[in-house]
Design an enzyme around this catalytic site. Sequence first.
Site, PDB file in Angstrom:
ATOM      1  N   PHE A 106       0.825  -1.208   0.000  1.00 40.84           N
ATOM      2  CA  PHE A 106       0.000   0.000   0.000  1.00 40.84           C
ATOM      3  C   PHE A 106       0.861   1.260   0.000  1.00 40.84           C
ATOM      4  CE2 PHE A 106      -3.208  -2.882   1.823  1.00 40.84           C
ATOM      5  CZ  PHE A 106      -4.342  -2.495   1.124  1.00 40.84           C
ATOM      6  N   ASP A 107       0.438   2.224  -0.786  1.00 43.28           N
ATOM      7  CA  ASP A 107       0.918   3.591  -0.653  1.00 43.28           C
ATOM      8  C   ASP A 107       0.221   4.187   0.574  1.00 43.28           C
ATOM      9  OD1 ASP A 107       2.019   6.186  -1.443  1.00 43.28           O
ATOM     10  OD2 ASP A 107      -0.021   6.665  -2.075  1.00 43.28           O
ATOM     11  N   VAL A 108       0.739   5.299   1.090  1.00 39.82           N
ATOM     12  CA  VAL A 108       0.146   5.931   2.270  1.00 39.82           C
ATOM     13  C   VAL A 108      -0.731   7.124   1.885  1.00 39.82           C
ATOM     14  CG1 VAL A 108       0.604   7.158   4.426  1.00 39.82           C
ATOM     15  CG2 VAL A 108       1.975   5.173   3.814  1.00 39.82           C
ATOM     16  N   ASP A 158      -2.522   5.678  -5.355  1.00 44.10           N
ATOM     17  CA  ASP A 158      -3.286   6.691  -6.088  1.00 44.10           C
ATOM     18  C   ASP A 158      -2.509   7.332  -7.228  1.00 44.10           C
ATOM     19  OD1 ASP A 158      -1.707   8.083  -3.886  1.00 44.10           O
ATOM     20  OD2 ASP A 158      -2.395   9.795  -5.069  1.00 44.10           O
TER      21      ASP A 158
END
Length: 226
Positions: A8-10, A180
């Site tokens: 996951f990106d943050v 995103d």
Amino acid sequence: MKYEIILFDVDDTLFDFAKTEREALQKTFQLFGAGTDWTDYLPPYKEISAGLWRDLEQGGISIAELGVERFRRLFLANDLEIDPELFNREYLGNLGKEVHLTEGAVELCNSLSAYRLAIITNGFTEVQKSRIAGSPLCDSFELLVTSEEAGFQKPAPGIFDYLFAKLQIVDKEKVLIVGDSLTSDIQGGVNYGIDTCWFNPQRKENTLGIRPTYEIHSLKELTHVL
């Protein structure tokens, strides 16, 4: 189960960075005496910052340089006599205290107990560690890797090499990255040969020719992908 490991990106994926940034900037500007006028500096700051983050993705600037340079340029353009290094230090401290999760982030991570979860981010190490530790997601991830720690930033393969070594991953087909940013998360995954999931809640048009494996518009949709 096709995937075993979800990366996951943050920011703007699991965490609402727009709100985080705004709250931290307000507190920092007020600390330096800007008062209610601080909002005047928000649009130019966002423009300067966005350009520098693009430079970071392309390897044109380091994360440490970016932190100070964004405020140096902002203060110079607006005739503000504020020390950009000191301001950046206070801002990062405030940023690390802001915990604003994206809708559905807690529920999603709680539902993925069968998977190995990890964070891969271009953000500042101490800021990201602080925000995750202070959130309901504090026990969700096996590993948090930042570009500052790895010495490479997404989309460069080096940061993925670093994470894969840490997690002892040998099969790329078992890994999915969710983020995103087309130019950072998705391009990084494409470059590295892993499947990608573009989190696009605003349903932005993809004009860059970067093709994610999947596209979702809310975090809960990831469960359908999996």
